[in-house]
Design an enzyme around this catalytic site. Structure first.
Site, PDB file in Angstrom:
ATOM      1  N   LYS A  70      41.964  43.451  42.215  1.00 31.25           N
ATOM      2  CA  LYS A  70      42.217  44.655  43.026  1.00 31.25           C
ATOM      3  C   LYS A  70      41.974  44.245  44.477  1.00 31.25           C
ATOM      4  O   LYS A  70      40.897  44.446  45.033  1.00 31.25           O
ATOM      5  CB  LYS A  70      41.286  45.784  42.582  1.00 31.25           C
ATOM      6  CG  LYS A  70      41.715  47.149  43.072  1.00 31.25           C
ATOM      7  CD  LYS A  70      40.888  48.233  42.410  1.00 31.25           C
ATOM      8  CE  LYS A  70      41.117  49.587  43.027  1.00 31.25           C
ATOM      9  NZ  LYS A  70      42.466  50.114  42.912  1.00 31.25           N
TER      10      LYS A  70
HETATM   11  N1  PPE Z   1      47.182  50.488  39.309  1.00 34.05           N
HETATM   12  C1  PPE Z   1      47.000  50.433  40.632  1.00 34.05           C
HETATM   13  C2  PPE Z   1      47.968  49.676  41.468  1.00 34.05           C
HETATM   14  C3  PPE Z   1      45.917  51.103  41.191  1.00 34.05           C
HETATM   15  O1  PPE Z   1      45.738  51.061  42.512  1.00 34.05           O
HETATM   16  C4  PPE Z   1      45.029  51.832  40.359  1.00 34.05           C
HETATM   17  C5  PPE Z   1      43.852  52.548  40.943  1.00 34.05           C
HETATM   18  C6  PPE Z   1      45.267  51.844  38.984  1.00 34.05           C
HETATM   19  C7  PPE Z   1      46.357  51.154  38.485  1.00 34.05           C
HETATM   20  C8  PPE Z   1      44.359  52.563  38.022  1.00 34.05           C
HETATM   21  O2  PPE Z   1      43.109  51.936  37.914  1.00 34.05           O
HETATM   22  P1  PPE Z   1      41.801  52.733  37.530  1.00 34.05           P
HETATM   23  O3  PPE Z   1      41.396  53.525  38.711  1.00 34.05           O
HETATM   24  O4  PPE Z   1      40.814  51.675  37.181  1.00 34.05           O
HETATM   25  O5  PPE Z   1      42.138  53.595  36.377  1.00 34.05           O
HETATM   26  N2  PPE Z   1      44.011  52.964  42.279  1.00 34.05           N
HETATM   27  C9  PPE Z   1      42.836  53.240  43.068  1.00 34.05           C
HETATM   28  C10 PPE Z   1      43.143  53.305  44.545  1.00 34.05           C
HETATM   29  C11 PPE Z   1      43.783  54.534  45.049  1.00 34.05           C
HETATM   30  C12 PPE Z   1      43.876  54.550  46.543  1.00 34.05           C
HETATM   31  O6  PPE Z   1      44.792  55.211  47.050  1.00 34.05           O
HETATM   32  O7  PPE Z   1      43.036  53.941  47.236  1.00 34.05           O
HETATM   33  C13 PPE Z   1      42.081  54.433  42.524  1.00 34.05           C
HETATM   34  O8  PPE Z   1      42.640  55.255  41.810  1.00 34.05           O
HETATM   35  O9  PPE Z   1      40.889  54.505  42.805  1.00 34.05           O
END
Ligand code: PPE
Length: 303
Positions: free
Chosen positions: A155
């Site tokens: 990430k």
């Molecule tokens: N894919 C991506 C590209 C992504 O950024 C997130 C979270 C997810 C999947 C889902 O991951 P999880 O939160 O572990 O279920 N995106 C984060 C960032 C958002 C932002 O705008 O900053 C979040 O949801 O915290």
């Protein structure tokens, strides 16, 4: 954004307005930053952070992929998150740990830069608009980055240039969110969420190898599906399989469980969204400590 009181920076809590970096911070120029997004919820036992260890494990793995030595253990960062939430007024909040190559050396080589670690928390409400109405999504013309070029399962801030381009395109074309395909034309995920679909009672989501960020909310939904005896597969999908799904929803820490009502003008879920609704209900109850067997996912930080 509403300012909070404190931000944790390199080992100590500092006043919100003092949490600043130099404009020649290495990570700002070269994209060397990894971060997390975590949420704390109100429960009967007090404020609790949802799946803190899973998020911090991913944080440490993102740092490992980028050869960043954080200088703190998972336990130390977990304690810092807890201390921060206790110090700030917003109890139901979003928590953002970030590690980046700091100020001191310029030039591409990240190895000579000192790594800084910071954690902020703030109140963050609805992320994809009106949850009841559902999201209007579009397939982006930007392909999802490929793990031959960038480590998609880290990430990292750099990966979000790809997400940001897709998000801007979606918004300026009148949609709420983008869905990115990989270089082979298979569905990956939203700009900041994973994606699930339901067809004839079968729930599925693209596999990690499609090029997604392996979401903690995705993992939570997979656990719900197992516990509820819902048939579930990790499999690839094409754009037309999304168009003809009975239900589609996004999952993410910021977005929660977000129903999709339309993709590129094709209506989704017009016969009801029972699986999406069930997942959203379980997620809401689990995060608020209302389901005994999922209490293991909550770290209570203040009574
Ligand atoms: N894919 C991506 C590209 C992504 O950024 C997130 C979270 C997810 C999947 C889902 O991951 P999880 O939160 O572990 O279920 N995106 C984060 C960032 C958002 C932002 O705008 O900053 C979040 O949801 O915290």
């Amino acid at each position: 954004m509403k300012a909070q009181k404190k931000i944790w920076m390199d080992g100590k809590l500092v006043p919100w307005d003092d949490a600043k970096v130099h404009v020649l911070t290495h990570g700002l120029h070269y994209g060397m930053a990894v971060f997390e997004g975590i949420r704390a919820f109100s429960t009967a036992k007090g404020t609790a952070i949802f799946r803190l260890d899973a998020h911090l494990e991913r944080f440490l793995n993102s740092a490992k992929i980028y050869r960043m030595d954080l200088g703190y253990s998972l336990k130390e960062i977990a304690e810092a998150c807890a201390e921060l939430v206790r110090s700030n007024p917003a109890k139901e909040c979003y928590i953002r740990p970030i590690a980046f190559t700091g100020y001191g050396e310029m030039g591409l080589n990240p190895l000579t830069s000192k790594v800084s670690v910071a954690i902020a928390s703030w109140e963050w409400g609805s992320y994809l608009g009106d949850a009841e109405k559902g999201v209007r999504a579009t397939i982006s013309s930007w392909a999802r980055i490929d793990s031959r070029a960038m480590p998609v399962q880290a990430k990292s801030a750099a990966n979000y240039a790809n997400s940001g381009l897709a998000k801007m395109q979606a918004l300026t074309s009148g949609f709420d969110e983008a869905i990115l395909l990989n270089s082979e034309g298979k569905v990956t995920e939203g700009s900041g969420e994973n994606i699930f679909r339901v067809k004839d009672g079968v729930l599925s989501t693209p596999p990690a190898t499609s090029g997604i960020l392996r979401g903690i909310t995705r993992d939570t939904v997979i656990q719900f599906a197992k516990d509820e005896d819902i048939t579930f597969y990790r499999n690839d999908a094409t754009r037309e399989e999304l168009y003809t799904s009975d239900e589609v929803f996004f999952t993410g820490t910021a977005a929660g469980i977000a129903k999709v009502r339309e993709i590129d003008g094709r209506r989704i879920g017009y016969d009801g969204t029972p699986v999406t609704n069930l997942m959203a209900k379980l997620y809401d109850q689990a995060t608020h400590g209302k389901i005994k067997k999922y209490e293991k996912w909550l770290t209570t930080v203040s009574a």
